[in-house]
Write a protein that holds these residues in place. Sequence first.
Motif, PDB file in Angstrom:
ATOM      1  N   PRO A 141       0.808  -1.231   0.000  1.00 59.40           N
ATOM      2  CA  PRO A 141       0.000   0.000   0.000  1.00 59.40           C
ATOM      3  C   PRO A 141       0.842   1.282   0.000  1.00 59.40           C
ATOM      4  N   GLN A 163       2.132   1.733  -3.442  1.00 50.08           N
ATOM      5  CA  GLN A 163       1.003   2.072  -4.325  1.00 50.08           C
ATOM      6  C   GLN A 163       0.641   3.546  -4.173  1.00 50.08           C
ATOM      7  N   ARG A 164       0.649   4.081  -2.952  1.00 49.95           N
ATOM      8  CA  ARG A 164       0.366   5.507  -2.728  1.00 49.95           C
ATOM      9  C   ARG A 164       1.446   6.370  -3.379  1.00 49.95           C
TER      10      ARG A 164
END
Length: 177
Positions: free
Chosen positions: A9, A12-13
């Motif tokens: 995550p 991904q950010r």
Amino acid sequence: MNNWLPLNPRLQRLRSKLLNDPYYRLQSAEEIAIAVQVGIRIDVNQATVDDWLRLPGLSIHQARSLAELAAGGVKFYCIEDIAAALSMPIQRLEVLKPILSFTYYDEESLDTPVQLINPNTADVESLGKIPFVDPYLAKAIVENRLSAGPYRSLADFKRRLKLPADAISHLMYFLRF
């Protein structure tokens, strides 16, 4: 794209930030690697101050200096040129190498676009106007075409005329098949 990027995550950010924020300032070698992975490159010979500021470790003064030098006609050919322009040890800039693109622009060719010539339709006189094509090669191109048919590609052209690779490296910018 690597499969591990969508699974993490945090990464991904970061990927989303890189794609959506053209002013996001990279913080590390890891972020540079991800930026390169998503297609971000900085053309050092056309970079703006904002482009330079995306890179970790460069100040506004350094970014302005590099952009001003490039705008003034200075060409950067390698990371060593950037280090010299900034009076900085090359080791401090090594981390930037993956994202930097050292593209060369020939000002003359930008001002005067090349007229591409099709060797399958051109006569000896037209072919002779191409740089690196002497009258003998121009005649050989036409004779080979008439005896063996049209050239299918640059590779076919090279093979049939038995031209060396360095000749093709020059000619490929002037021929269209």
